[in-house]
Design a protein around this motif. Sequence first.
Motif, PDB file in Angstrom:
ATOM      1  N   GLU A  78      36.787  45.699  43.872  1.00  0.00           N
ATOM      2  CA  GLU A  78      36.404  44.293  43.633  1.00  0.00           C
ATOM      3  C   GLU A  78      37.214  43.701  42.477  1.00  0.00           C
ATOM      4  O   GLU A  78      37.656  42.549  42.539  1.00  0.00           O
ATOM      5  N   ALA A  79      37.420  44.520  41.424  1.00  0.00           N
ATOM      6  CA  ALA A  79      38.217  44.063  40.277  1.00  0.00           C
ATOM      7  C   ALA A  79      39.658  43.808  40.698  1.00  0.00           C
ATOM      8  O   ALA A  79      40.295  42.846  40.252  1.00  0.00           O
ATOM      9  N   GLU A  92      39.854  40.445  42.471  1.00  0.00           N
ATOM     10  CA  GLU A  92      39.759  39.344  41.499  1.00  0.00           C
ATOM     11  C   GLU A  92      41.074  39.192  40.725  1.00  0.00           C
ATOM     12  O   GLU A  92      41.577  38.079  40.534  1.00  0.00           O
ATOM     13  N   MET A 127      31.374  46.127  38.355  1.00  0.00           N
ATOM     14  CA  MET A 127      32.191  45.753  39.502  1.00  0.00           C
ATOM     15  C   MET A 127      33.039  46.978  39.866  1.00  0.00           C
ATOM     16  O   MET A 127      33.515  47.677  38.980  1.00  0.00           O
ATOM     17  N   LEU A 151      39.529  41.515  34.371  1.00  0.00           N
ATOM     18  CA  LEU A 151      40.295  40.253  34.398  1.00  0.00           C
ATOM     19  C   LEU A 151      40.513  39.678  33.004  1.00  0.00           C
ATOM     20  O   LEU A 151      41.641  39.322  32.632  1.00  0.00           O
ATOM     21  N   ARG A 199      43.832  37.752  42.870  1.00  0.00           N
ATOM     22  CA  ARG A 199      43.633  36.312  43.116  1.00  0.00           C
ATOM     23  C   ARG A 199      43.975  35.481  41.881  1.00  0.00           C
ATOM     24  O   ARG A 199      44.640  34.452  41.974  1.00  0.00           O
ATOM     25  N   GLU A 200      43.514  35.932  40.708  1.00  0.00           N
ATOM     26  CA  GLU A 200      43.657  35.143  39.481  1.00  0.00           C
ATOM     27  C   GLU A 200      44.979  35.370  38.745  1.00  0.00           C
ATOM     28  O   GLU A 200      45.510  34.460  38.124  1.00  0.00           O
ATOM     29  N   ASP A 219      33.911  44.573  35.539  1.00  0.00           N
ATOM     30  CA  ASP A 219      33.829  43.121  35.299  1.00  0.00           C
ATOM     31  C   ASP A 219      34.504  42.696  33.992  1.00  0.00           C
ATOM     32  O   ASP A 219      34.462  41.531  33.612  1.00  0.00           O
TER      33      ASP A 219
END
Length: 203
Positions: free
Chosen positions: A66-67, A70, A62, A42, A73-74, A39
Amino acid sequence: MSMIRLLLAEDQSMVREALAALLGLEPDIEVAAQVARGDEVLAAAREHRVDVALLDIEMPGMTGIEAAAELHRELPGVKIVVVTTFGRPGYLRRAMEAGADAFLVKDAPASQLAEAVRKVLAGERVIDPTLAAAALADGASPLTDRERDVLRAAADGSTNAEIAGALHLSQGTVRNYLSTAIQKMVARNRAEAVRIAREKGWL
């Protein structure tokens, strides 16, 4: 020569420091940031303006997968290399679905990791050939997203009532999902279903 700015995400400090030292010896790679939690990926990638993120799968906060999702996407411009100790074919499929550009086992030589970093920046995909073959042989996960959620929630021994509360489902629905997941895993009980799904990399 322009330097490749790399983010290293690995929860075991000895492994992370060894990787950082080895990759730092490459003339065109600079380890710009290191994190020990999924987590934190990002924020670190943003702050240090990295080109490539090297992510372990098993991390607190995370998972690497999952990282990766993210990050993809970002910060879609950041290339993602997923490395894992666990050569599970299901992990490969999920990592690619999350936006990973490369997937390698962690005991690959540093020179191979460095080469993968260069290749993904050049727009290529790099996949461990043994894992690729195993993933094709194994096929996609038969579990639906909801069945995976319920099975994952059951992994720590939670009761149906606790799972229902955590996932905002009725106990009957939880029972049905668990029953279907157990059948799909050809398991005798939920604990065995969790074990099989984990071994395949589907959880």
